[in-house]
Scaffold this active site. Structure first.
Site, mmCIF file in Angstrom:
data_model
loop_
_atom_site.group_PDB
_atom_site.id
_atom_site.type_symbol
_atom_site.label_atom_id
_atom_site.label_comp_id
_atom_site.label_asym_id
_atom_site.label_seq_id
_atom_site.Cartn_x
_atom_site.Cartn_y
_atom_site.Cartn_z
ATOM 1 N N ASP A 81 0.837 -1.204 0.000
ATOM 2 C CA ASP A 81 0.000 0.000 0.000
ATOM 3 C C ASP A 81 0.871 1.253 0.000
ATOM 4 O O ASP A 81 0.602 2.206 0.734
ATOM 5 C CB ASP A 81 -0.951 -0.005 1.191
ATOM 6 C CG ASP A 81 -2.092 1.002 1.029
ATOM 7 O OD1 ASP A 81 -2.414 1.355 -0.131
ATOM 8 O OD2 ASP A 81 -2.664 1.431 2.046
ATOM 9 N N LYS A 83 1.918 4.684 -1.018
ATOM 10 C CA LYS A 83 1.231 5.842 -1.583
ATOM 11 C C LYS A 83 1.702 7.089 -0.853
ATOM 12 O O LYS A 83 2.368 7.004 0.190
ATOM 13 C CB LYS A 83 -0.288 5.695 -1.466
ATOM 14 C CG LYS A 83 -0.806 5.475 -0.052
ATOM 15 C CD LYS A 83 -2.315 5.236 -0.067
ATOM 16 C CE LYS A 83 -2.862 4.975 1.328
ATOM 17 N NZ LYS A 83 -4.326 4.748 1.311
ATOM 18 N N ASN A 86 1.199 7.456 2.850
ATOM 19 C CA ASN A 86 1.935 6.553 3.732
ATOM 20 C C ASN A 86 3.432 6.871 3.789
ATOM 21 O O ASN A 86 4.242 6.025 4.159
ATOM 22 C CB ASN A 86 1.721 5.098 3.306
ATOM 23 C CG ASN A 86 0.338 4.613 3.676
ATOM 24 O OD1 ASN A 86 -0.314 5.193 4.541
ATOM 25 N ND2 ASN A 86 -0.117 3.563 3.034
#
Length: 208
Positions: A81, A83, A86
């Site tokens: 994940d 992105k 993050n």
């Protein structure tokens, strides 16, 4: 996530514990970063959508590579994940990767599950087949580097039907960079992007 307990790498938020709560909730205990860090998404918005150029992109790419190499090789974990939201940046532009809630461990070359954020996810994740999680992370890293340099996404959210990504999938690279206003980019950067965003995961590089 438990695989990250005890690991304390400077480029990744330190996981201190995992606690089971009520109603099937699980609570993650992490290091406290304070107010010295800003979200990379906010930083991109502050740039006015113009990005930070190739020199800055190279600087952050090196930090991302270090963090991913540690995750993949030392912790045997894939993030899945990656992105803007993050990634945290401090006042010295030091990188900190956060949120391992969708991470996977074990055999990193045979991961399953259609997870991740649509704008960053690799095409093979959407096919309900087994995939190499390391190469999925590298695809997402390619999206991130493009955004850092150009200030916008390299393709749309529905990647399997996206007109821009179709140009990469069909290896029409000159047409792609013309379509995304990238003719001014260096050859090295263009080569990096089309390699990281390759439709065939085996054509993407490996760092572990």
């Amino acid at each position: 996530i438990p695989r990250m307990l005890g690991h304390n790498y400077h480029g990744i938020m330190h996981m201190k514990g995992v606690k089971d709560g009520e109603n099937t909730y699980t609570y993650l205990v992490t290091e406290y970063l304070g107010r010295n860090y800003v979200n990379f998404f906010d930083l991109i918005e502050q740039s006015g959508g113009s990005g930070f150029g190739e020199d800055a992109g190279r600087f952050f790419l090196n930090q991302m590579l270090d963090a991913l190499e540690y995750l993949h090789s030392e912790a045997s974990v894939v993030h899945r994940d990656l992105k803007l939201e993050n990634i945290l940046i401090d006042s010295k532009m030091t990188f900190k990767l956060i949120d391992l809630g969708l991470s996977a461990s074990g055999d990193l070359s045979a991961v399953t599950g259609a997870v991740g954020s649509p704008s960053y996810v690799a095409p093979e994740v959407l096919t309900d087949k087994v995939y190499d999680g390391r190469r999925v992370d590298l695809f997402s890293m390619g999206v991130l580097v493009f955004i850092m340099v150009q200030g916008k996404f390299p393709h749309g959210t529905k990647i399997l039907k996206d007109k821009y990504y179709d140009l990469i999938r069909n290896k029409r690279y000159d047409a792609y960079f013309k379509a995304v206003d990238g003719n001014n980019l260096s050859k090295d950067f263009k080569d990096l992007i089309v390699t990281l965003l390759a439709f065939n995961p085996r054509e993407r590089p490996s760092i572990a």
